[in-house]
Design a protein around this motif. Sequence first.
Motif, PDB file in Angstrom:
ATOM      1  N   SER A  11       0.786  -1.688   0.210  1.00 58.81           N
ATOM      2  CA  SER A  11       0.086  -0.223   0.157  1.00 58.81           C
ATOM      3  C   SER A  11       0.676   0.975  -0.084  1.00 58.81           C
ATOM      4  CB  SER A  11      -0.636   0.160   0.535  1.00 58.81           C
ATOM      5  OG  SER A  11      -1.333   1.090   1.315  1.00 58.81           O
ATOM      6  N   LEU A  12       2.095   1.533   0.877  1.00 60.25           N
ATOM      7  CA  LEU A  12       2.404   2.186   0.679  1.00 60.25           C
ATOM      8  C   LEU A  12       3.728   2.798  -0.273  1.00 60.25           C
ATOM      9  CD1 LEU A  12       3.734   4.715   2.906  1.00 60.25           C
ATOM     10  CD2 LEU A  12       5.888   2.656   3.312  1.00 60.25           C
ATOM     11  N   ASP A  15       1.154   4.193  -2.296  1.00 61.33           N
ATOM     12  CA  ASP A  15       1.052   5.158  -2.447  1.00 61.33           C
ATOM     13  C   ASP A  15       1.749   5.819  -3.108  1.00 61.33           C
ATOM     14  OD1 ASP A  15      -1.418   4.572  -1.245  1.00 61.33           O
ATOM     15  OD2 ASP A  15      -1.062   4.576   1.044  1.00 61.33           O
ATOM     16  N   ILE A  16       3.445   5.727  -2.668  1.00 63.44           N
ATOM     17  CA  ILE A  16       4.096   6.608  -2.810  1.00 63.44           C
ATOM     18  C   ILE A  16       4.987   6.502  -4.597  1.00 63.44           C
ATOM     19  CG2 ILE A  16       6.800   7.036  -3.004  1.00 63.44           C
ATOM     20  CD1 ILE A  16       7.161   5.428   0.102  1.00 63.44           C
ATOM     21  N   PHE A  19       1.627   9.445  -5.392  1.00 65.59           N
ATOM     22  CA  PHE A  19       2.599  11.163  -5.325  1.00 65.59           C
ATOM     23  C   PHE A  19       3.804  11.039  -6.363  1.00 65.59           C
ATOM     24  CE2 PHE A  19       5.642  13.351  -3.337  1.00 65.59           C
ATOM     25  CZ  PHE A  19       5.167  14.696  -2.769  1.00 65.59           C
ATOM     26  N   MET A  73       2.648  16.573   1.235  1.00 68.92           N
ATOM     27  CA  MET A  73       1.303  15.072   0.928  1.00 68.92           C
ATOM     28  C   MET A  73       2.235  13.980   0.437  1.00 68.92           C
ATOM     29  SD  MET A  73      -0.910  17.442  -1.915  1.00 68.92           S
ATOM     30  CE  MET A  73       0.489  18.061  -2.885  1.00 68.92           C
ATOM     31  N   PRO A  75       3.006  10.522   1.342  1.00 72.97           N
ATOM     32  CA  PRO A  75       2.522   9.046   1.718  1.00 72.97           C
ATOM     33  C   PRO A  75       3.409   9.138   2.870  1.00 72.97           C
ATOM     34  CG  PRO A  75       2.714   8.294   0.196  1.00 72.97           C
ATOM     35  CD  PRO A  75       3.025   9.824  -0.191  1.00 72.97           C
ATOM     36  N   PRO A  77       4.554   9.351   6.780  1.00 71.24           N
ATOM     37  CA  PRO A  77       4.044   9.725   7.955  1.00 71.24           C
ATOM     38  C   PRO A  77       4.700  10.448   9.046  1.00 71.24           C
ATOM     39  CG  PRO A  77       2.343   7.934   8.418  1.00 71.24           C
ATOM     40  CD  PRO A  77       3.410   8.187   6.508  1.00 71.24           C
ATOM     41  N   ARG A  80       6.915  13.867   8.051  1.00 67.56           N
ATOM     42  CA  ARG A  80       6.294  14.989   8.753  1.00 67.56           C
ATOM     43  C   ARG A  80       6.762  15.871   9.638  1.00 67.56           C
ATOM     44  NH1 ARG A  80       1.225  17.384   6.972  1.00 67.56           N
ATOM     45  NH2 ARG A  80       1.651  19.760   8.087  1.00 67.56           N
TER      46      ARG A  80
END
Length: 161
Positions: A11-12, A15-16, A19, A73, A75, A77, A80
């Motif tokens: 999933s990561l 998502d990357i 992005f 943005m 993905p 966390p 951050r």
Amino acid sequence: MNGIKMTQFKSLKNDIAEFGHKNEEEMNFLFRSLKHSLKTATDHASMHRYDRTVPSIKHGLNLSGLLYKNLCMIPVPSLRGHIDDLFDYIKETLQENLRVPLSEDLIELSLLIRELEKGVNTLLVPIDSIRLPEIERNQEHERSSRALTVSYTHLRAHETV
């Protein structure tokens, strides 16, 4: 269990990739423009042309704000807090240089931005192209297996004699 589960990893990874696909062109533009603004500001500051330095620093502040919003943005966390800290430092340094431009500060920011760009580019490399390290075996288990193999081989040698 420590680490990330394979479903989370997939999933990561997706998502990357998404992005990167959506934001890579804009990020490249922002990095390129910010580096140019910082170089221009550095050149003017080193020649003590402060009236020319300030607009470049203001432009750098605007660009760094846009880059910050873009990078927030990502993905991942756990990045951050690091992004927040870095851009707080960039903003503070640029604002200080609006009052007293120092080419040394601007050179340092340019180096930080280059390193950040390298890091982001590395993050956006398709994960399929990265070779993951093999899981290391438990050394004790490996030694036990070798000892058992040696013992078995030694025993078989004596049986045939």
